[in-house]
Design a protein around this motif. Structure first.
Motif, mmCIF file in Angstrom:
data_model
loop_
_atom_site.group_PDB
_atom_site.id
_atom_site.type_symbol
_atom_site.label_atom_id
_atom_site.label_comp_id
_atom_site.label_asym_id
_atom_site.label_seq_id
_atom_site.Cartn_x
_atom_site.Cartn_y
_atom_site.Cartn_z
ATOM 1 N N GLU A 153 -23.019 -8.639 26.499
ATOM 2 C CA GLU A 153 -21.875 -7.733 26.672
ATOM 3 C C GLU A 153 -22.281 -6.375 27.212
ATOM 4 N N ILE A 154 -23.589 -6.104 27.206
ATOM 5 C CA ILE A 154 -24.077 -4.795 27.646
ATOM 6 C C ILE A 154 -25.283 -4.991 28.555
ATOM 7 N N VAL A 155 -25.292 -4.231 29.658
ATOM 8 C CA VAL A 155 -26.418 -4.252 30.596
ATOM 9 C C VAL A 155 -26.891 -2.811 30.759
ATOM 10 N N THR A 156 -28.188 -2.579 30.527
ATOM 11 C CA THR A 156 -28.751 -1.245 30.718
ATOM 12 C C THR A 156 -29.772 -1.295 31.843
ATOM 13 N N ALA A 157 -29.816 -0.230 32.628
ATOM 14 C CA ALA A 157 -30.783 -0.142 33.725
ATOM 15 C C ALA A 157 -31.725 1.020 33.468
ATOM 16 N N ALA A 158 -32.925 0.913 34.001
ATOM 17 C CA ALA A 158 -33.892 1.999 33.910
ATOM 18 C C ALA A 158 -33.415 3.150 34.805
ATOM 19 N N GLY A 159 -34.318 4.041 35.170
ATOM 20 C CA GLY A 159 -33.920 5.259 35.851
ATOM 21 C C GLY A 159 -33.422 5.116 37.268
ATOM 22 N N VAL A 160 -32.440 5.899 37.578
ATOM 23 C CA VAL A 160 -31.902 6.226 38.896
ATOM 24 C C VAL A 160 -31.784 5.022 39.835
ATOM 25 N N SER A 161 -32.796 4.731 40.642
ATOM 26 C CA SER A 161 -32.682 3.654 41.638
ATOM 27 C C SER A 161 -32.546 2.276 41.006
ATOM 28 N N ALA A 162 -32.936 2.126 39.736
ATOM 29 C CA ALA A 162 -32.793 0.834 39.061
ATOM 30 C C ALA A 162 -31.334 0.427 38.944
ATOM 31 N N GLY A 163 -30.421 1.396 39.059
ATOM 32 C CA GLY A 163 -29.000 1.073 39.015
ATOM 33 C C GLY A 163 -28.568 0.186 40.173
ATOM 34 N N ILE A 164 -29.251 0.291 41.299
ATOM 35 C CA ILE A 164 -28.950 -0.578 42.443
ATOM 36 C C ILE A 164 -29.305 -2.010 42.096
ATOM 37 N N ASP A 165 -30.484 -2.207 41.497
ATOM 38 C CA ASP A 165 -30.887 -3.548 41.077
ATOM 39 C C ASP A 165 -29.910 -4.114 40.056
ATOM 40 N N MET A 166 -29.510 -3.278 39.099
ATOM 41 C CA MET A 166 -28.578 -3.722 38.079
ATOM 42 C C MET A 166 -27.242 -4.117 38.694
ATOM 43 N N ALA A 167 -26.759 -3.346 39.671
ATOM 44 C CA ALA A 167 -25.478 -3.658 40.303
ATOM 45 C C ALA A 167 -25.561 -4.962 41.093
ATOM 46 N N LEU A 168 -26.683 -5.202 41.758
ATOM 47 C CA LEU A 168 -26.858 -6.486 42.446
ATOM 48 C C LEU A 168 -26.883 -7.627 41.434
ATOM 49 N N HIS A 169 -27.486 -7.403 40.281
ATOM 50 C CA HIS A 169 -27.459 -8.396 39.201
ATOM 51 C C HIS A 169 -26.013 -8.671 38.775
ATOM 52 N N LEU A 170 -25.200 -7.620 38.701
ATOM 53 C CA LEU A 170 -23.799 -7.811 38.333
ATOM 54 C C LEU A 170 -23.070 -8.693 39.345
ATOM 55 N N VAL A 171 -23.336 -8.469 40.638
ATOM 56 C CA VAL A 171 -22.713 -9.319 41.661
ATOM 57 C C VAL A 171 -23.131 -10.768 41.442
ATOM 58 N N ALA A 172 -24.415 -10.985 41.187
ATOM 59 C CA ALA A 172 -24.896 -12.349 40.937
ATOM 60 C C ALA A 172 -24.259 -12.931 39.682
ATOM 61 N N ARG A 173 -24.159 -12.136 38.641
ATOM 62 C CA ARG A 173 -23.591 -12.616 37.373
ATOM 63 C C ARG A 173 -22.096 -12.907 37.491
ATOM 64 N N LEU A 174 -21.370 -12.006 38.149
ATOM 65 C CA LEU A 174 -19.912 -12.133 38.222
ATOM 66 C C LEU A 174 -19.443 -13.050 39.342
ATOM 67 N N HIS A 175 -20.304 -13.270 40.354
ATOM 68 C CA HIS A 175 -19.939 -14.163 41.449
ATOM 69 C C HIS A 175 -21.013 -15.216 41.668
ATOM 70 N N SER A 176 -22.107 -14.838 42.328
ATOM 71 C CA SER A 176 -23.174 -15.802 42.594
ATOM 72 C C SER A 176 -24.407 -15.085 43.138
ATOM 73 N N PRO A 177 -25.592 -15.687 42.955
ATOM 74 C CA PRO A 177 -26.791 -15.108 43.566
ATOM 75 C C PRO A 177 -26.683 -15.038 45.089
ATOM 76 N N GLU A 178 -25.988 -16.003 45.684
ATOM 77 C CA GLU A 178 -25.823 -15.992 47.142
ATOM 78 C C GLU A 178 -25.050 -14.762 47.589
ATOM 79 N N ARG A 179 -23.970 -14.440 46.878
ATOM 80 C CA ARG A 179 -23.184 -13.260 47.238
ATOM 81 C C ARG A 179 -24.017 -11.990 47.026
ATOM 82 N N ALA A 180 -24.788 -11.954 45.955
ATOM 83 C CA ALA A 180 -25.633 -10.779 45.708
ATOM 84 C C ALA A 180 -26.628 -10.592 46.842
ATOM 85 N N ARG A 181 -27.187 -11.695 47.343
ATOM 86 C CA ARG A 181 -28.116 -11.591 48.476
ATOM 87 C C ARG A 181 -27.394 -11.105 49.730
#
Length: 195
Positions: A153-181
């Protein structure tokens, strides 16, 4: 429809919110059939002054925002004030109780910890605040080496630029790894640090 709110507040670190915004808004605008809406939200319609001085206007206030499926909470100097603000902490608890997927970037995790949202969970934050995270709630399993931690239910990201990685993870989680790519390619995010 998946509704994503990116929080703005005085002292929020620019890339903490702009990085995830770029990923999630690119997804929403380039693949509109996926049914994603992304907006910013703040306490008031007045300009918000970010950590490095950038001034921004939110799309919504908390009063005007529609129901939120995913919340992105940035870090920055402003979190020092936020983690002691009972109204902010209560709002975060209410969103979590309503089923909102709660995500944080950088020291946004400290505010989540202060709200009790990270109790008995693994989490991460900016490297310089890992000790503070553990002090705020000793039950947190602090993960210093992870770019982001998804505990359900909760996703935490490390500092600053790690938020981009976390957001791409969200796309993969909520849609698909293909869409995230596809989103990653669209924003040309292929980090190879020059130094």
């Amino acid at each position: 429809m998946t509704v994503v709110a990116v929080v703005l507040f005085d002292g929020a670190e620019e890339l903490d919110y702009a990085g995830p915004w770029e990923v999630l808004a690119a997804w929403a605008t380039q693949w509109p059939d996926d049914g994603v809406e992304v907006f910013t939200v703040a306490d008031s319609p007045e300009p918000v002054r970010s950590a490095k001085g950038l001034r921004v206007l939110a799309d919504h206030t908390w009063a005007s925002a529609p129901p939120i499926d995913v919340l992105v909470y940035p870090g920055g100097r402003g979190t020092r004030r936020e983690l002691a603000d009972d109204e902010v902490l209560g709002r975060l608890r209410s969103l979590r109780e309503a089923g909102t997927l709660m995500t944080s970037v950088c020291t946004g995790a400290l505010v989540f910890a202060s709200a009790g949202l990270l109790r008995n969970r693994p989490a991460t934050t900016w490297w310089g605040s890992l000790d503070v995270l553990a002090e705020l709630d000793p039950t947190i399993e602090v993960r210093p080496d992870d770019r982001f931690v998804d505990s359900g239910e909760i996703v935490t990201a490390a500092g600053v630029s790690a938020g981009i990685d976390m957001a791409l993870h969200l796309v993969a989680r909520l849609h698909s790894p293909e869409r995230a790519r596809e989103v990653r390619r669209y924003i040309q995010y292929d980090p190879e640090p020059p130094v």
